[in-house]
Motif scaffolding. Sequence first.
Motif, short mmCIF file in Angstrom:
data_model
loop_
_atom_site.label_atom_id
_atom_site.label_comp_id
_atom_site.label_asym_id
_atom_site.label_seq_id
_atom_site.Cartn_x
_atom_site.Cartn_y
_atom_site.Cartn_z
N SER A 1 -76.44 34.70 -22.09
CA SER A 1 -76.79 35.17 -20.74
C SER A 1 -77.21 36.64 -20.89
O SER A 1 -76.65 37.53 -20.26
N CYS A 2 -78.20 36.85 -21.73
CA CYS A 2 -78.52 38.22 -22.15
C CYS A 2 -79.04 39.08 -21.02
O CYS A 2 -78.98 40.31 -21.08
N GLY A 3 -79.56 38.45 -19.97
CA GLY A 3 -80.04 39.24 -18.85
C GLY A 3 -81.08 40.26 -19.29
O GLY A 3 -82.06 39.92 -19.94
N VAL A 4 -80.85 41.52 -18.97
CA VAL A 4 -81.81 42.58 -19.27
C VAL A 4 -81.50 43.29 -20.59
O VAL A 4 -82.14 44.28 -20.94
N GLY A 5 -80.47 42.77 -21.33
CA GLY A 5 -80.22 43.31 -22.67
C GLY A 5 -78.91 44.01 -22.87
O GLY A 5 -78.67 44.61 -23.92
N PHE A 6 -78.02 43.94 -21.89
CA PHE A 6 -76.70 44.55 -22.05
C PHE A 6 -75.66 43.46 -22.23
O PHE A 6 -75.59 42.53 -21.41
N PRO A 7 -74.87 43.52 -23.33
CA PRO A 7 -74.80 44.57 -24.34
C PRO A 7 -75.58 44.24 -25.63
O PRO A 7 -75.34 44.84 -26.67
N ALA A 8 -76.49 43.27 -25.57
CA ALA A 8 -77.16 42.80 -26.79
C ALA A 8 -77.88 43.92 -27.53
O ALA A 8 -77.83 44.00 -28.77
N ILE A 9 -78.57 44.79 -26.79
CA ILE A 9 -79.31 45.88 -27.44
C ILE A 9 -78.34 46.81 -28.15
O ILE A 9 -78.60 47.24 -29.29
N ASP A 10 -77.21 47.12 -27.52
CA ASP A 10 -76.20 47.96 -28.16
C ASP A 10 -75.66 47.30 -29.43
O ASP A 10 -75.48 47.97 -30.46
N LEU A 11 -75.40 45.99 -29.36
CA LEU A 11 -74.87 45.29 -30.53
C LEU A 11 -75.88 45.28 -31.67
O LEU A 11 -75.52 45.43 -32.84
N SER A 12 -77.15 45.10 -31.35
CA SER A 12 -78.19 45.14 -32.38
C SER A 12 -78.23 46.51 -33.06
O SER A 12 -78.34 46.61 -34.30
N LYS A 13 -78.12 47.56 -32.28
CA LYS A 13 -78.12 48.91 -32.84
C LYS A 13 -76.92 49.14 -33.75
O LYS A 13 -76.98 49.93 -34.70
N LEU A 14 -75.82 48.43 -33.46
CA LEU A 14 -74.60 48.57 -34.26
C LEU A 14 -74.63 47.71 -35.51
O LEU A 14 -73.67 47.70 -36.28
N GLY A 15 -75.71 46.94 -35.70
CA GLY A 15 -75.88 46.20 -36.94
C GLY A 15 -75.65 44.70 -36.85
O GLY A 15 -75.74 44.00 -37.86
N TYR A 16 -75.37 44.17 -35.66
CA TYR A 16 -75.16 42.74 -35.52
C TYR A 16 -76.50 42.00 -35.52
O TYR A 16 -77.52 42.53 -35.06
N ASP A 17 -76.48 40.78 -36.01
CA ASP A 17 -77.65 39.90 -36.00
C ASP A 17 -77.61 39.14 -34.67
O ASP A 17 -76.82 38.22 -34.50
N VAL A 18 -78.46 39.54 -33.73
CA VAL A 18 -78.37 39.06 -32.35
C VAL A 18 -79.58 38.19 -31.99
O VAL A 18 -80.72 38.56 -32.27
N PHE A 19 -79.29 37.06 -31.37
CA PHE A 19 -80.33 36.24 -30.73
C PHE A 19 -80.02 36.22 -29.23
O PHE A 19 -78.87 36.02 -28.84
N CYS A 20 -81.04 36.41 -28.42
CA CYS A 20 -80.84 36.47 -26.97
C CYS A 20 -81.50 35.30 -26.27
O CYS A 20 -82.65 34.95 -26.57
N SER A 21 -80.78 34.70 -25.35
CA SER A 21 -81.37 33.66 -24.50
C SER A 21 -80.92 33.88 -23.07
O SER A 21 -79.89 34.48 -22.80
N ASP A 22 -81.74 33.37 -22.16
CA ASP A 22 -81.41 33.43 -20.75
C ASP A 22 -82.23 32.36 -20.04
O ASP A 22 -83.29 31.96 -20.52
#
Length: 257
Positions: free
Chosen positions: A41-62
């Motif tokens: 439920s990535c919405g507009v990118g919170f907190p996915a963008i922060d997690l990506s910056k912290l080094g996590y491998d993130v996939f976003c869906s909504d």
Amino acid sequence: MQRDIGWIWDLCLKFMYNGEYANSLDKFLKKNNVKRVLDASCGVGFPAIDLSKLGYDVFCSDGSGEMLNMFDKNAAREGVKIESKKIFWQDLSKQFGEEFDLVMCRGNSLPYVVSWHNEKPNLKKAPAEIEESIRNFYSVLKPDGICYIDLSPRESFTPKLTHIIEEFEYQDINGEKITMIWDIKHDLVNHIRIWNPEITMEKKGSNIVEKVNIYYKAYHMRHSELVSMMKTAGFKKVEKYVDLAGESNYDIFIGYK
């Protein structure tokens, strides 16, 4: 600029969170050996963008194209490349195998499963759709993965909070004085939540004032119902009311596969 749900939720987040939440979430994920994340439920990118910056491998869906459009703009502005796709929760197992350490569905998104694109949602269908969504969350997790879901706080199920008016402190954003009021109603008998945010924008140095008002109806999901559904889906343990610094809006539930 079009005032759609993506624009509105992006603005809401500026009032609701600061960097404290992302930092505490990072500590929690490291403790649970999380590396690959599905923000479902990535919405507009919170907190996915922060997690990506912290080094996590993130996939976003909504399930909302309007949310994903704003997500793409935010990710580009932050210089972050995250793969994203419009996928409904009920279809996740058609897209992925058991490949994620963490599936997130936060922001009290789950109760809106039949509501986002429907002005008159049939909330009687919501429990079955939620149950199917949770089964899909479970199916795309690795054998030792975890699932993060949050809901309206437990206080919202008490008679004294059937009607809430929350006024946020105004903010200056992009040359505008912006105020926001949330009008929330809870029907405890019929399990209905109505979210009615009103945003007022006043351009500095002018008399131009714009008001934006939206209305969403959702299934007001009981916490015991969520826990039961998560256990039925296969989660061997469900931890209730996990405390993360910076999260004061929702109650957190963690399912362990």
